[in-house]
Design a protein around this motif. Structure first.
Motif, mmCIF file in Angstrom:
data_model
loop_
_atom_site.group_PDB
_atom_site.id
_atom_site.type_symbol
_atom_site.label_atom_id
_atom_site.label_comp_id
_atom_site.label_asym_id
_atom_site.label_seq_id
_atom_site.Cartn_x
_atom_site.Cartn_y
_atom_site.Cartn_z
ATOM 1 N N LEU A 127 0.818 -1.217 0.000
ATOM 2 C CA LEU A 127 0.000 0.000 0.000
ATOM 3 C C LEU A 127 0.853 1.268 0.000
ATOM 4 C CD1 LEU A 127 -2.739 -1.115 2.547
ATOM 5 C CD2 LEU A 127 -2.887 -1.084 0.064
ATOM 6 N N MET A 128 1.944 1.307 0.804
ATOM 7 C CA MET A 128 2.829 2.491 0.870
ATOM 8 C C MET A 128 2.013 3.766 1.068
ATOM 9 S SD MET A 128 6.122 2.027 0.656
ATOM 10 C CE MET A 128 7.290 0.718 0.267
ATOM 11 N N ARG A 129 1.255 3.788 2.159
ATOM 12 C CA ARG A 129 0.369 4.942 2.377
ATOM 13 C C ARG A 129 1.153 6.227 2.617
ATOM 14 N NH1 ARG A 129 -3.420 4.950 7.605
ATOM 15 N NH2 ARG A 129 -1.325 4.995 8.494
ATOM 16 N N THR A 130 2.278 6.149 3.343
ATOM 17 C CA THR A 130 3.038 7.364 3.678
ATOM 18 C C THR A 130 4.068 7.728 2.619
ATOM 19 O OG1 THR A 130 4.608 6.028 4.963
ATOM 20 C CG2 THR A 130 2.714 6.958 6.139
ATOM 21 N N GLN A 131 4.355 6.833 1.668
ATOM 22 C CA GLN A 131 5.349 7.098 0.621
ATOM 23 C C GLN A 131 4.751 6.747 -0.743
ATOM 24 O OE1 GLN A 131 8.632 4.656 2.021
ATOM 25 N NE2 GLN A 131 9.648 6.434 2.910
ATOM 26 N N PRO A 132 3.863 7.571 -1.266
ATOM 27 C CA PRO A 132 3.203 7.232 -2.539
ATOM 28 C C PRO A 132 4.180 7.110 -3.705
ATOM 29 C CG PRO A 132 2.055 9.005 -1.390
ATOM 30 C CD PRO A 132 3.356 8.831 -0.695
ATOM 31 N N SER A 133 5.262 7.872 -3.684
ATOM 32 C CA SER A 133 6.210 7.805 -4.802
ATOM 33 C C SER A 133 6.968 6.489 -4.844
ATOM 34 C CB SER A 133 7.198 8.972 -4.705
ATOM 35 O OG SER A 133 7.924 8.907 -3.488
ATOM 36 N N TRP A 134 7.025 5.765 -3.732
ATOM 37 C CA TRP A 134 7.714 4.478 -3.688
ATOM 38 C C TRP A 134 6.744 3.302 -3.858
ATOM 39 C CZ3 TRP A 134 12.996 3.846 -3.175
ATOM 40 C CH2 TRP A 134 13.714 5.011 -2.866
ATOM 41 N N ARG A 135 5.504 3.568 -4.173
ATOM 42 C CA ARG A 135 4.497 2.515 -4.248
ATOM 43 C C ARG A 135 4.677 1.683 -5.519
ATOM 44 N NH1 ARG A 135 -0.537 5.372 -3.899
ATOM 45 N NH2 ARG A 135 -0.017 5.553 -1.665
ATOM 46 N N ILE A 136 4.658 0.355 -5.358
ATOM 47 C CA ILE A 136 4.809 -0.562 -6.497
ATOM 48 C C ILE A 136 3.464 -0.843 -7.151
ATOM 49 C CG2 ILE A 136 5.442 -2.909 -7.139
ATOM 50 C CD1 ILE A 136 7.594 -2.862 -5.072
ATOM 51 N N ALA A 137 2.466 -1.133 -6.357
ATOM 52 C CA ALA A 137 1.157 -1.493 -6.893
ATOM 53 C C ALA A 137 0.486 -0.283 -7.531
ATOM 54 C CB ALA A 137 0.271 -2.045 -5.776
ATOM 55 N N PRO A 138 -0.278 -0.482 -8.605
ATOM 56 C CA PRO A 138 -0.988 0.638 -9.257
ATOM 57 C C PRO A 138 -2.231 1.054 -8.467
ATOM 58 C CG PRO A 138 -1.466 -1.408 -10.397
ATOM 59 C CD PRO A 138 -0.462 -1.746 -9.338
ATOM 60 N N LEU A 139 -1.999 1.629 -7.287
ATOM 61 C CA LEU A 139 -3.080 2.045 -6.404
ATOM 62 C C LEU A 139 -3.006 3.555 -6.201
ATOM 63 C CD1 LEU A 139 -2.746 -0.730 -3.672
ATOM 64 C CD2 LEU A 139 -4.314 -0.716 -5.619
ATOM 65 N N ASP A 140 -4.169 4.175 -6.033
ATOM 66 C CA ASP A 140 -4.188 5.596 -5.723
ATOM 67 C C ASP A 140 -4.122 5.802 -4.215
ATOM 68 O OD1 ASP A 140 -6.669 4.743 -4.956
ATOM 69 O OD2 ASP A 140 -7.743 5.723 -6.584
ATOM 70 N N ASP A 141 -3.958 7.054 -3.827
ATOM 71 C CA ASP A 141 -3.812 7.360 -2.399
ATOM 72 C C ASP A 141 -5.083 7.027 -1.614
ATOM 73 O OD1 ASP A 141 -1.319 8.229 -3.045
ATOM 74 O OD2 ASP A 141 -1.833 10.367 -3.089
ATOM 75 N N GLU A 142 -6.243 7.221 -2.220
ATOM 76 C CA GLU A 142 -7.484 6.936 -1.520
ATOM 77 C C GLU A 142 -7.604 5.453 -1.185
ATOM 78 O OE1 GLU A 142 -12.325 7.490 -2.147
ATOM 79 O OE2 GLU A 142 -10.903 7.940 -3.764
ATOM 80 N N THR A 143 -7.234 4.603 -2.146
ATOM 81 C CA THR A 143 -7.288 3.153 -1.896
ATOM 82 C C THR A 143 -6.339 2.760 -0.786
ATOM 83 O OG1 THR A 143 -7.866 2.779 -4.211
ATOM 84 C CG2 THR A 143 -7.019 0.910 -2.964
ATOM 85 N N ALA A 144 -5.106 3.277 -0.840
ATOM 86 C CA ALA A 144 -4.136 2.947 0.207
ATOM 87 C C ALA A 144 -4.610 3.426 1.572
ATOM 88 C CB ALA A 144 -2.787 3.538 -0.142
ATOM 89 N N THR A 145 -5.222 4.585 1.622
ATOM 90 C CA THR A 145 -5.674 5.133 2.910
ATOM 91 C C THR A 145 -6.812 4.313 3.494
ATOM 92 O OG1 THR A 145 -5.027 7.346 2.179
ATOM 93 C CG2 THR A 145 -6.529 7.199 4.035
ATOM 94 N N ARG A 146 -7.721 3.842 2.654
ATOM 95 C CA ARG A 146 -8.860 3.070 3.157
ATOM 96 C C ARG A 146 -8.480 1.653 3.563
ATOM 97 N NH1 ARG A 146 -14.159 4.363 -0.649
ATOM 98 N NH2 ARG A 146 -14.199 6.625 -0.357
ATOM 99 N N LEU A 147 -7.538 1.064 2.847
ATOM 100 C CA LEU A 147 -7.219 -0.340 3.096
ATOM 101 C C LEU A 147 -6.164 -0.538 4.180
ATOM 102 C CD1 LEU A 147 -7.149 -1.847 -0.523
ATOM 103 C CD2 LEU A 147 -9.038 -1.766 1.116
ATOM 104 N N ARG A 148 -5.360 0.485 4.474
ATOM 105 C CA ARG A 148 -4.297 0.299 5.455
ATOM 106 C C ARG A 148 -4.822 -0.056 6.847
ATOM 107 N NH1 ARG A 148 0.116 -2.125 6.454
ATOM 108 N NH2 ARG A 148 1.538 -1.063 7.878
ATOM 109 N N PRO A 149 -5.865 0.591 7.390
ATOM 110 C CA PRO A 149 -6.356 0.165 8.707
ATOM 111 C C PRO A 149 -6.834 -1.286 8.720
ATOM 112 C CG PRO A 149 -7.199 2.338 8.169
ATOM 113 C CD PRO A 149 -6.554 1.821 6.929
ATOM 114 N N LEU A 150 -7.443 -1.728 7.621
ATOM 115 C CA LEU A 150 -7.894 -3.112 7.574
ATOM 116 C C LEU A 150 -6.712 -4.084 7.571
ATOM 117 C CD1 LEU A 150 -10.793 -2.813 4.962
ATOM 118 C CD2 LEU A 150 -10.966 -2.906 7.451
ATOM 119 N N SER A 151 -5.600 -3.680 6.964
ATOM 120 C CA SER A 151 -4.420 -4.545 6.985
ATOM 121 C C SER A 151 -3.851 -4.676 8.394
ATOM 122 C CB SER A 151 -3.358 -4.007 6.028
ATOM 123 O OG SER A 151 -2.859 -2.756 6.490
#
Length: 806
Positions: A316-340
């Motif tokens: 997810l790389m919520r705090t480092q979007p520029s280092w994110r590997i998966a093709p996810l947007d910031d909104e997706t990472a923000t919503r899914l991180r608490p569930l992880s």
């Protein structure tokens, strides 16, 4: 040292030169001139024989261990031991085969035996023959040990599969029923006493060790554990990103290295921290004996929970979007991180709860309730994750993004499948199938964690392979300048290496996906079982069933999907890296596409059991065999369909065909298999069962009947005889009370009363033994009462030829 024997010797003849004669004499006298040769020659053979004996002893120990009840860990240990013994036996047999070749070479060098052979040569030949016989026998022992080891491994795999089937098929009271909670509340007082005893034993030992001195080891382990969990972990992550990752070639490699480094440090640091904490308690003596397994489970729970959190965070790389590997947007990472994070905590608690229930030894009711709670929490978390995915997909669908829509199609199919599994697991939980529900929920969670880790590895392998092996990299420049390799060849090698490594990772991931859930034998074992369960009606060697048809459809769509992915990789990645022009690339692409589609169709037909050879055979049979054997085949086929539709004969029926009687074991479209009383199998064509008379003893009713016929003298008490017969029927356990036994007078003739008695048993198969028992009791009772039984007496008169008849 072992002597080295030549592979061959030239034949001795009269025309050989003196040098050849001298070489031959030195070769034949070498064993006599070297006194250490026999011992040295037998030394490696003795060593390999000892290795083989040890392997046989290990296999015997595994065989004895399987006679007892084993848990999962012991079963895995025995399986590993059997595989190690198999490898040792195979290695010993292979090495002995090399020794056998050396001995055969020496025997071949000696040539054929002659009558006037020298005594030294005769002794050497006899010695080599003895060595060869011993080596050959040892090789056969090694091969037999390998076969036995494989049989033991198969037995262990079958036992694991049987235990897994028992787990998923076990049913308890529904959690919605009062009986479920009544059992839990009834067992709570005893479980509380067990927990109290567990804590009391531990605290008593801690107090005893505390009086012995200050436990500095425990304090040091606690401090190191906390330091590794937080500050050291963060510092090492920043250090690796600064010095190791920033020096990597290319942005893609730095991005992948950063993700893998986060997973590695995020898993190892808490795991080492928990290990130092437990080891500190153990070194200081503050670790109670009964708490050891629980704290070891704590280390495992910390490790897996940390791995889950670090893998999901790296994806997810919520705090480092520029280092994110998966093709996810910031909104997706923000919503899914608490569930992880919730998933990581739930994984930690599940492992710890399972270990606590097992170590403390709580009641079965509380154990089942714990499993039900774990299953419910997992299902709720998965449902929350699916709800979040659905909201994100709905938001993305409003953007009219073609790429998003194409990726959303696959995501939608996976989400639908997950919802179906969640619904099935929830229904199973409410019906009382707790084990099945928990396994399905844990399988979805494990597939999510493993899929995330494999995704990171796939991207990292592709980034590293295609970045290192490219014509512009340092390795590529060195290869092109120093070795003269073409730049396109370097690029192609990098792509092929990436594809090979990614295929290997996918295979390993599939094995890891199914291994924790009863498929210890791997993917082949699991798919083999699924294939066996999906067998249906056999028609011409082809299994026709809903599962087979579904498997063929899935194979077709999967094959077409693989062809599409391969074509995308070929057209966008591999072909641009070649020296081909546009026309050449188009030709290669078209040929690859048609070949891929053809292979997908062939794969689909093969999954149905229809290969190209079957199609050719069918066409030839239709063209040649219509006038010869097709009529009989068609008759049996239609008869088989009638048997399967009308069911005048079913599997398990007791039937009589001609003079043969037996149980129906299998009905196919061509023939029916009947097991006779001597355990042989009678194969009857289906047309024989349709066109001829067949006695089915269990078609209308499963009952069997006993008939007893006898006669007594006319002066006997008929009512007493009838009572004796009824008492004999009543005393026999196999005789049923309903329908009640009956005794009739069949006739009065030639001074005797003929009785005909009937009784029923549960099945025709029990009639013969019950009838024999009744006869035994009747003979004893009639003998006691002095009643004569038998047949009508016959009188024989002899008349002389010269005497007229009376």
């Amino acid at each position: 040292m072992r002597p080295r024997f030549p592979a061959f010797l030239p034949p001795v003849s009269v025309s050989v030169t003196l040098l050849h004669r001298l070489a031959l004499a030195l070769f034949l006298l070498a064993p006599c001139l070297l006194p250490t040769t026999p011992a040295a020659a037998q030394s490696p053979i003795a060593t390999l024989s000892g290795q083989l004996s040890q392997a046989e002893a290990d296999l015997h120990a595994v065989d004895r261990a399987l006679d007892t009840r084993l848990d999962d860990d012991d079963r895995d240990t025995q399986r590993t031991k059997a595989l190690a013994a198999q490898a040792a036996a195979t290695a010993a047999a292979t090495a002995l085969e090399d020794q056998l070749k050396l001995v055969d070479a020496r025997l071949g060098g000696l040539g054929a035996a002659t009558a006037n052979e020298a005594p030294d040569i005769r002794r050497e030949r006899a010695n080599l023959n003895r060595q060869r016989a011993a080596i050959d026998a040892t090789i056969k022992r090694g091969r037999l040990a390998g076969v036995e080891a494989q049989q033991l491994v198969d037995e262990i795999d079958r036992s694991k599969a049987e235990q897994f089937n028992e787990t998923i098929s076990a049913r308890v009271a529904s959690p919605l029923s009062p009986g479920f909670w009544h059992a839990v509340f009834t067992a709570i007082p005893r479980d509380m006493r067990r927990v109290e005893l567990f804590l009391t034993q531990g605290t008593t030992q801690i107090r005893a060790q505390w009086r012995g001195g200050f436990p500095w080891q425990a304090l040091l382990g606690t401090v190191l554990g906390l330091a590794l969990a937080m500050p050291i972990r963060l510092a090492v992550q920043r250090l690796g990103q600064r010095h190791l990752i920033d020096g990597a070639p290319g942005h893609r490699v730095r991005r992948s290295a950063n993700a893998l480094w986060r997973v590695l440090i995020g898993t190892l640091a808490p795991l080492l921290g928990a290990t130092f904490f437990v080891q500190g308690l153990r070194w200081s003596g503050l670790l109670p004996d009964r708490w050891g397994d629980l704290l070891d489970a704590l280390v495992l729970a910390v490790g897996f929970g940390s791995f889950t959190a670090s893998v999901s965070g790296a994806v997810l790389m919520r705090t480092q979007p520029s280092w994110r590997i998966a093709p996810l947007d910031d909104e997706t990472a923000t919503r899914l991180r608490p569930l992880s994070w919730v998933l990581a905590v739930l994984a930690f608690l599940s492992i710890l709860a399972t270990a606590t229930v097992r170590i403390v030894g709580v009641s079965a009711a509380l154990n089942v309730a714990t499993q039900a709670g774990e299953a419910l929490l997992h299902l709720l978390l998965i449902a929350a994750f699916l709800f979040a995915i659905g909201r994100l997909r709905a938001d993305r669908a409003a953007r009219d993004d073609a790429v998003s829509q194409s990726t959303s199609a696959g995501l939608g199919a996976a989400t639908l499948l997950a919802w179906i599994l969640v619904g099935v697991a929830l229904i199973a939980l409410l019906l009382g199938y707790i084990g099945f529900s928990l396994i399905v929920a844990q399988f979805i969670a494990w597939a999510t964690v493993l899929g995330s880790a494999v995704y990171l590895l796939l991207v990292a392998v592709d980034d590293i392979a295609t970045s290192v092996f490219t014509r512009d990299s340092r390795v590529g420049i060195m290869l092109t300048r120093a070795l003269g390799v073409r730049g396109s060849a370097v690029d192609q090698f990098g792509l092929l290496l990436s594809g090979s490594l990614r295929i290997a990772l996918v295979i390993v991931a599939l094995v890891m996906l199914v291994s924790p859930f009863g498929a210890g034998g791997g993917v082949d074992t699991l798919f083999g079982r699924l294939g066996a369960l999906a067998k249906g009606i056999q028609f011409g060697g082809i299994a026709i069933s809903p599962g087979t048809i579904l498997r063929g459809i899935v194979a077709l769509f999967l094959g077409l999907a693989l062809v599409r992915l391969f074509m995308r990789w070929l057209e966008t990645r591999y072909l641009p890296a070649t020296d081909l022009d546009g026309s050449g690339r188009n030709s290669v692409s078209l040929v690859a596409r048609y070949v891929g589609v053809a292979l997908a169709v062939v794969w689909s037909l093969a999954s149905l059991g229809i290969g190209m050879e079957r199609i050719a055979l069918l066409l030839s049979a239709l063209s040649v065999g219509i006038g010869f054997g097709l009529q009989a085949i068609t008759s049996n086929f239609v008869s088989g369909l009638i048997l399967l539709a009308e069911r005048p004969i079913k599997i398990g029926d007791l039937i009589r065909v001609g003079l043969d009687e037996g149980d129906v074991k299998r009905i196919s479209v061509r023939s029916t298999e009947i097991e006779l009383a001597d355990h042989s199998t009678l194969i009857v064509p289906n047309s024989e069962l349709i066109t001829k008379s067949v006695l089915n003893k269990t078609l209308a009713s499963p009952l069997g009947r006993i008939q007893i016929q006898f006669s007594v003298p006319l002066g006997s008490d008929a009512e007493a005889v009838r009572g004796i017969v009824l008492d004999a029927f009543t005393a026999e356990e196999a005789v049923l009370a309903d329908p009640a036994p009956a005794v009739f007078i069949d006739a009065i003739t030639d001074g005797r009363i003929l009785f005909n008695a009937f009784a029923h048993v549960a099945t025709p198969r029990a009639a013969y033994g019950a009838r024999s028992n009744v006869f035994m009791m009747l003979l004893a009772r009639f003998r006691e009462q002095g009643i004569d039984i038998g047949t009508i007496p016959q009188r024989l008169e002899l008349i002389r030829p010269d005497q007229p008849p009376a």
